[in-house]
Design a protein around this motif. Structure first.
Motif, PDB file in Angstrom:
ATOM      1  N   LEU A   1     -28.600  -7.257  11.768  1.00 29.95           N
ATOM      2  CA  LEU A   1     -29.302  -5.743  11.832  1.00 29.95           C
ATOM      3  C   LEU A   1     -28.649  -4.805  10.966  1.00 29.95           C
ATOM      4  CD1 LEU A   1     -30.168  -7.007  15.962  1.00 29.95           C
ATOM      5  CD2 LEU A   1     -31.025  -7.827  13.424  1.00 29.95           C
ATOM      6  N   PRO A   2     -30.159  -3.490  11.257  1.00 34.62           N
ATOM      7  CA  PRO A   2     -29.266  -2.352  10.985  1.00 34.62           C
ATOM      8  C   PRO A   2     -28.908  -1.865  11.795  1.00 34.62           C
ATOM      9  CG  PRO A   2     -32.428  -2.776  10.531  1.00 34.62           C
ATOM     10  CD  PRO A   2     -31.789  -3.793  11.172  1.00 34.62           C
ATOM     11  N   ASP A   3     -27.740  -0.413  11.606  1.00 30.47           N
ATOM     12  CA  ASP A   3     -27.776   0.265  12.361  1.00 30.47           C
ATOM     13  C   ASP A   3     -26.192  -0.423  13.239  1.00 30.47           C
ATOM     14  OD1 ASP A   3     -29.370   2.235  12.044  1.00 30.47           O
ATOM     15  OD2 ASP A   3     -30.582   1.574  14.144  1.00 30.47           O
ATOM     16  N   HIS A   4     -25.751  -1.666  12.749  1.00 31.93           N
ATOM     17  CA  HIS A   4     -23.947  -2.032  12.731  1.00 31.93           C
ATOM     18  C   HIS A   4     -24.524  -3.168  13.759  1.00 31.93           C
ATOM     19  CE1 HIS A   4     -21.923   0.738  10.717  1.00 31.93           C
ATOM     20  NE2 HIS A   4     -23.165   1.839  10.851  1.00 31.93           N
ATOM     21  N   LYS A   5     -25.471  -3.561  13.777  1.00 26.39           N
ATOM     22  CA  LYS A   5     -26.205  -4.829  14.814  1.00 26.39           C
ATOM     23  C   LYS A   5     -25.754  -6.479  14.432  1.00 26.39           C
ATOM     24  CE  LYS A   5     -28.633  -1.861  17.635  1.00 26.39           C
ATOM     25  NZ  LYS A   5     -30.314  -1.055  17.311  1.00 26.39           N
ATOM     26  N   SER A   6     -26.066  -7.332  15.150  1.00 26.41           N
ATOM     27  CA  SER A   6     -26.036  -7.631  14.715  1.00 26.41           C
ATOM     28  C   SER A   6     -25.969  -9.328  15.451  1.00 26.41           C
ATOM     29  CB  SER A   6     -24.700  -8.837  13.783  1.00 26.41           C
ATOM     30  OG  SER A   6     -22.873  -8.860  14.541  1.00 26.41           O
ATOM     31  N   LEU A   7     -26.682 -10.374  15.045  1.00 26.94           N
ATOM     32  CA  LEU A   7     -26.987 -11.673  16.221  1.00 26.94           C
ATOM     33  C   LEU A   7     -26.195 -12.613  15.140  1.00 26.94           C
ATOM     34  CD1 LEU A   7     -27.961 -12.922  18.792  1.00 26.94           C
ATOM     35  CD2 LEU A   7     -30.021 -13.418  17.502  1.00 26.94           C
ATOM     36  N   ARG A   8     -25.443 -13.730  16.586  1.00 26.39           N
ATOM     37  CA  ARG A   8     -24.583 -15.220  16.085  1.00 26.39           C
ATOM     38  C   ARG A   8     -25.589 -16.468  16.879  1.00 26.39           C
ATOM     39  NH1 ARG A   8     -20.702 -16.971  12.414  1.00 26.39           N
ATOM     40  NH2 ARG A   8     -20.262 -15.088  12.143  1.00 26.39           N
ATOM     41  N   VAL A   9     -26.313 -16.805  15.998  1.00 28.54           N
ATOM     42  CA  VAL A   9     -26.232 -18.297  17.100  1.00 28.54           C
ATOM     43  C   VAL A   9     -25.537 -19.762  16.713  1.00 28.54           C
ATOM     44  CG1 VAL A   9     -27.713 -19.522  18.499  1.00 28.54           C
ATOM     45  CG2 VAL A   9     -28.382 -17.405  17.900  1.00 28.54           C
ATOM     46  N   ILE A  10     -25.502 -20.823  17.646  1.00 28.08           N
ATOM     47  CA  ILE A  10     -24.515 -21.291  16.797  1.00 28.08           C
ATOM     48  C   ILE A  10     -24.420 -22.852  17.572  1.00 28.08           C
ATOM     49  CG2 ILE A  10     -22.031 -22.865  16.732  1.00 28.08           C
ATOM     50  CD1 ILE A  10     -20.571 -19.607  15.818  1.00 28.08           C
ATOM     51  N   TYR A  11     -24.617 -23.812  16.925  1.00 27.85           N
ATOM     52  CA  TYR A  11     -24.726 -24.658  18.239  1.00 27.85           C
ATOM     53  C   TYR A  11     -24.512 -25.813  17.165  1.00 27.85           C
ATOM     54  CZ  TYR A  11     -26.863 -29.391  19.389  1.00 27.85           C
ATOM     55  OH  TYR A  11     -26.888 -31.496  19.552  1.00 27.85           O
TER      56      TYR A  11
END
Length: 367
Positions: free
Chosen positions: A68-78
């Motif tokens: 994501l913008p502005d040094h953001k991140s999302l991680r989903v693991i299954y």
């Protein structure tokens, strides 16, 4: 009668396929594999017999990573995974190392199948030197290897000649459904300009549901745990550095069948560390820890201070070498106390611990 020799082999083979999508902002991946596993146990000496069992499993997996913008991140693991029973869980021999809590294995055990989901979100702000991290995870296990506890009302003779009397327990592993676990963790860090440091605030909640059997009846152990803490890390100068940290944990467990195993337990650790380099490479290090527990059995609660201190001298022009003398556990209070919470009992353990000692050392850093 307790002597045995057992060989255990677990062989897995898997084939799988997957699909992946990649862009500047997103990574997506999904896959499915077929796993064939063979469990073989050879009883070379002692009671019990050989076992040979095969398992067939479909194991899906998925990953999503979003930048994501502005040094953001999302991680989903299954992912889905299997776990075989251990040698100890398979051996049909009585372990009497704890005469009140006997245990034996179960050669009829199958492997367990676990589904895991983890979500991680992070963001950072280089402008104001702050960061935030959120982690959530959950697991569900089919065929969970749980404990079946037998509490005799009268003297009972076990196979092999072991006598089980009232006041003793015998636990045997069994496969049960209904185990699940939830975890959460949050941390937020920001500058603490008052003392030129960084402050990190941490909190977390954990819940677990563990099935079991007591004299053939189903028992569910529910355990909740709340953790709170902070870490202050200094950024004062290259010659002086300190860390102040606190982490507290409160655990509550409740059983549907065995109220005697219910417990409330609190523990915390307070840490103060500092390093001071002065006058031509002299280094003074100080490490103080307060460990406190309550809610354990009489004589097992603790409130101790562990104090380690050392004095060193940097050597050579590049200061890669250091000679140091130090004292560990200056106050001589070190101990080793732990608590184990199961669906059948609560166990407090105290082991022998090394207390005060002196040490001289030479260290050379290669870099």
């Amino acid at each position: 009668a307790l002597t045995n020799h057992y060989a255990n082999t677990y062989l897995t083979q898997a084939v799988g396929t997957g699909v992946r999508y990649h862009s500047a902002e997103m990574n997506l991946m999904a896959g499915l594999s077929y796993q064939f596993a063979n469990l073989r146990g050879d009883q070379l000496l002692g009671a019990g017999g050989d076992i040979s069992r095969s398992f067939h499993s479909l194991l899906p997996n998925a990953l999503m990573l979003i930048t994501l913008p502005d040094h953001k991140s999302l991680r989903v693991i299954y992912r889905a995974s299997t776990r075989p029973p251990s040698v100890t869980q398979l051996q049909q021999v009585v372990d009497n190392s704890n005469p009140l809590l006997l245990s034996t294995g179960n050669p009829s055990l199958s492997q367990s199948l676990t589904h895991s989901l983890a979500i991680r979100y992070s963001e950072a702000s280089p402008e104001n030197a702050s960061s935030m991290f959120i982690f959530l995870s959950g697991t569900v296990t089919d065929g969970y290897i749980a404990n079946a506890t037998f509490i005799p009302a009268r003297d009972s003779l076990l196979p092999g000649g072991t006598l089980l009397s009232p006041g003793m327990q015998l636990t045997t592993p069994v496969n049960l459904n209904g185990y699940w676990n939830l975890r959460s963790f949050f941390t937020y860090g920001f500058p603490f300009t008052l003392i030129s440091s960084t402050l990190n605030l941490n909190t977390g909640v954990t819940y677990s549901r563990t099935p079991g059997l007591v004299n053939g009846l189903g028992n569910i152990s529910n355990a909740w745990s709340l953790s709170e803490g902070f870490v202050v890390g200094s950024n004062i100068s290259e010659n002086f550095d300190f860390t102040l940290a606190y982490m507290g944990n409160y655990t509550l467990s409740r059983n549907t069948l065995q109220a005697d195993a219910n417990s409330n337990y609190y523990s915390h650790t307070v840490t103060l560390k500092w390093t001071w380099t002065f006058w031509e490479g002299i280094v003074l290090r100080n490490d103080l820890n307060n460990k406190y527990t309550s809610g354990q059995a009489t004589g097992y609660n603790q409130n101790i201070i562990l104090w380690n201190i050392s004095l060193g001298k940097k050597l050579f022009e590049d200061q890669r070498g250091e000679i140091k003398v130090g004292v560990a556990d200056v106050l001589g209070q070190n101990n080793n106390v732990s608590r184990t919470i199961t669906e059948g009992y609560v166990e407090d353990t105290r082991n022998e611990a090394l207390t005060r000692y002196f040490m001289a050392s030479f260290t050379y850093t290669v870099r």
